[in-house]
Write a protein that holds these residues in place. Structure first.
Motif, PDB file in Angstrom:
ATOM      1  N   TYR A 186       0.855  -1.191   0.000  1.00 51.59           N
ATOM      2  CA  TYR A 186       0.000   0.000   0.000  1.00 51.59           C
ATOM      3  C   TYR A 186       0.890   1.239   0.000  1.00 51.59           C
ATOM      4  CZ  TYR A 186      -3.904  -3.050   1.286  1.00 51.59           C
ATOM      5  OH  TYR A 186      -4.857  -4.018   1.303  1.00 51.59           O
ATOM      6  N   THR A 187       0.310   2.326  -0.538  1.00 49.78           N
ATOM      7  CA  THR A 187       1.011   3.611  -0.454  1.00 49.78           C
ATOM      8  C   THR A 187       0.832   4.188   0.941  1.00 49.78           C
ATOM      9  OG1 THR A 187      -0.978   4.748  -1.280  1.00 49.78           O
ATOM     10  CG2 THR A 187       0.671   4.063  -2.904  1.00 49.78           C
ATOM     11  N   ARG A 188       1.799   4.959   1.355  1.00 48.37           N
ATOM     12  CA  ARG A 188       1.748   5.541   2.689  1.00 48.37           C
ATOM     13  C   ARG A 188       0.740   6.691   2.734  1.00 48.37           C
ATOM     14  NH1 ARG A 188       5.243   3.463   6.095  1.00 48.37           N
ATOM     15  NH2 ARG A 188       7.043   2.317   5.257  1.00 48.37           N
ATOM     16  N   PRO A 189       0.066   6.837   3.893  1.00 48.75           N
ATOM     17  CA  PRO A 189      -0.966   7.882   3.983  1.00 48.75           C
ATOM     18  C   PRO A 189      -0.430   9.288   3.722  1.00 48.75           C
ATOM     19  CG  PRO A 189      -1.139   6.349   5.817  1.00 48.75           C
ATOM     20  CD  PRO A 189       0.130   6.027   5.116  1.00 48.75           C
ATOM     21  N   GLU A 190       0.825   9.564   4.059  1.00 46.81           N
ATOM     22  CA  GLU A 190       1.344  10.925   3.869  1.00 46.81           C
ATOM     23  C   GLU A 190       1.502  11.296   2.411  1.00 46.81           C
ATOM     24  OE1 GLU A 190       4.786   8.294   5.450  1.00 46.81           O
ATOM     25  OE2 GLU A 190       2.644   8.635   5.818  1.00 46.81           O
ATOM     26  N   TYR A 191       1.461  10.315   1.520  1.00 41.40           N
ATOM     27  CA  TYR A 191       1.556  10.607   0.082  1.00 41.40           C
ATOM     28  C   TYR A 191       0.221  10.391  -0.630  1.00 41.40           C
ATOM     29  CZ  TYR A 191       6.465  10.068   1.309  1.00 41.40           C
ATOM     30  OH  TYR A 191       7.698  10.181   1.923  1.00 41.40           O
ATOM     31  N   ALA A 192      -0.874  10.343   0.153  1.00 39.23           N
ATOM     32  CA  ALA A 192      -2.192  10.067  -0.434  1.00 39.23           C
ATOM     33  C   ALA A 192      -2.633  11.174  -1.382  1.00 39.23           C
ATOM     34  CB  ALA A 192      -3.222   9.893   0.681  1.00 39.23           C
ATOM     35  N   THR A 193      -2.330  12.428  -1.095  1.00 38.00           N
ATOM     36  CA  THR A 193      -2.776  13.533  -1.966  1.00 38.00           C
ATOM     37  C   THR A 193      -2.152  13.429  -3.352  1.00 38.00           C
ATOM     38  OG1 THR A 193      -1.007  14.904  -1.033  1.00 38.00           O
ATOM     39  CG2 THR A 193      -3.198  15.065  -0.036  1.00 38.00           C
TER      40      THR A 193
ATOM     41  N   VAL B  82      -1.090  10.685  -4.772  1.00 37.55           N
ATOM     42  CA  VAL B  82      -1.635   9.494  -5.435  1.00 37.55           C
ATOM     43  C   VAL B  82      -3.037   9.776  -5.949  1.00 37.55           C
ATOM     44  CG1 VAL B  82      -2.315   7.093  -5.092  1.00 37.55           C
ATOM     45  CG2 VAL B  82      -0.220   7.941  -4.051  1.00 37.55           C
ATOM     46  N   GLU B  83      -3.860  10.457  -5.152  1.00 42.42           N
ATOM     47  CA  GLU B  83      -5.211  10.791  -5.599  1.00 42.42           C
ATOM     48  C   GLU B  83      -5.180  11.716  -6.811  1.00 42.42           C
ATOM     49  OE1 GLU B  83      -7.179  12.490  -2.303  1.00 42.42           O
ATOM     50  OE2 GLU B  83      -7.357  10.586  -1.183  1.00 42.42           O
TER      51      GLU B  83
END
Length: 314
Positions: A199-206, A208-209
């Protein structure tokens, strides 16, 4: 006739007696023809024979039976022991088993037959053991598989594919996950829905979205989110129960959640026969959870006057 004259007569007769095999045979030409056979001469009456104990052994000739058969007396004394063969010993008969010994003999024969049959069978081919992978090879194989999976994969499946013990695979996965976290990669390996996936890390979610959506976002409506929350916390639950909690009909919303694979049917209620619904593994995967027990508690999000609201709705 006196005894002396009788003895002389017997001695003369014994001296003049000739055995049948020593008598001369007449030539064939002089043999009388059957038609010219003269009548048999009159046989004089036999002379009186003294008792056997009175006849001397030297004067006693062979018995009439021996003379007719043309045999000689067998030797006596030590010569008889030399001539007569030793009798062969008769084989002793084997005792027949009785009672349970018969059954034991049959069982032993059956065991011998089975061993012979097993010896004739072809030996089974034993598969060669899988080669032992080093830690570096096992790490690389696991990472390659995890990069191509589209859903979480369990440790047992990975162990079967790699032909390695499940304990070793599980410890290596924990080591890989800890290494990614320590190194600060933009992705992580964690458990989700009973398996492992990157999974991608939550801090890089923006970021990725922004890359995935690119201005297009397909989100669930408020009604769908509320219905999904009720199913997640009350599962398994029927449609009527969900409608009673939300206060509105939720048939359309349930169909939407089932179509998107977030909710599924899981049987019927025993009393009413209505369908029961629960969340799917896709729901856990999307939320990054391993089980529904990891859902956050609802108590902190409830209003303070929840009891008053419940009494008002009655």
């Amino acid at each position: 006739m006196s005894d002396e004259e009788r003895r002389d007569s017997l001695a003369d007769q014994a001296a003049a007696w000739v055995p049948p095999w020593d008598r001369p045979r007449p030539p064939a030409s002089e043999a009388p023809q059957p038609a010219d056979v003269p009548p048999a001469p009159e046989v004089p009456p036999p002379a009186e024979v003294p008792p056997a104990d009175e006849v001397p052994p030297a004067l006693a000739g062979p018995s009439p039976a021996e003379a007719d058969l043309g045999t000689k007396r067998p030797p006596e004394g030590p010569e008889l022991a030399k001539i007569s063969p030793e009798p062969e010993p008769e084989p002793e008969p084997e005792p027949e088993p009785a009672g349970d010994q018969v059954g034991a003999g049959e069982a032993g024969a059956a065991d011998v037959h089975q061993r012979r049959a097993a010896g004739r069978r072809r030996a089974p081919v034993v598969p060669e053991p899988a080669p032992e992978l080093s830690d570096a090879e096992l790490r690389g194989a696991l990472e390659a598989i995890l990069l191509v999976v589209d859903e979480p994969v369990s440790e047992l499946v990975l162990a079967q594919v790699l032909e390695q013990p499940a304990e070793r695979v599980g410890s290596m996965l924990d080591e890989i996950a800890a290494g990614y976290t320590t190194a600060g990669h933009g992705f992580e390996l964690r458990r989700a829905a009973g398996g492992w996936r990157l999974y991608t890390r939550p801090e890089y979610a923006t970021y990725v979205e922004r890359f995935v959506l690119d201005g297009q976002s397909v989100r669930l409506t408020q009604a769908a989110l509320e219905t999904l929350a009720v199913v997640a916390y009350k599962q398994p639950v029927t449609r009527s129960r969900i409608s009673a909690i939300r206060g509105v009909n939720c048939d359309g919303v349930i169909r939407t959640l089932v179509t998107r694979g977030l909710v599924e049917e899981c049987g019927t209620e025993p009393d009413s026969g209505a369908f029961l619904y629960r969340t799917t593994t896709l729901f856990l995967e999307k939320l990054g959870l391993n089980t529904v027990d990891e859902l956050p508690p609802l108590a902190p999000f409830l209003p303070d006057d929840v009891e008053e609201l419940a009494d008002a709705t009655r």
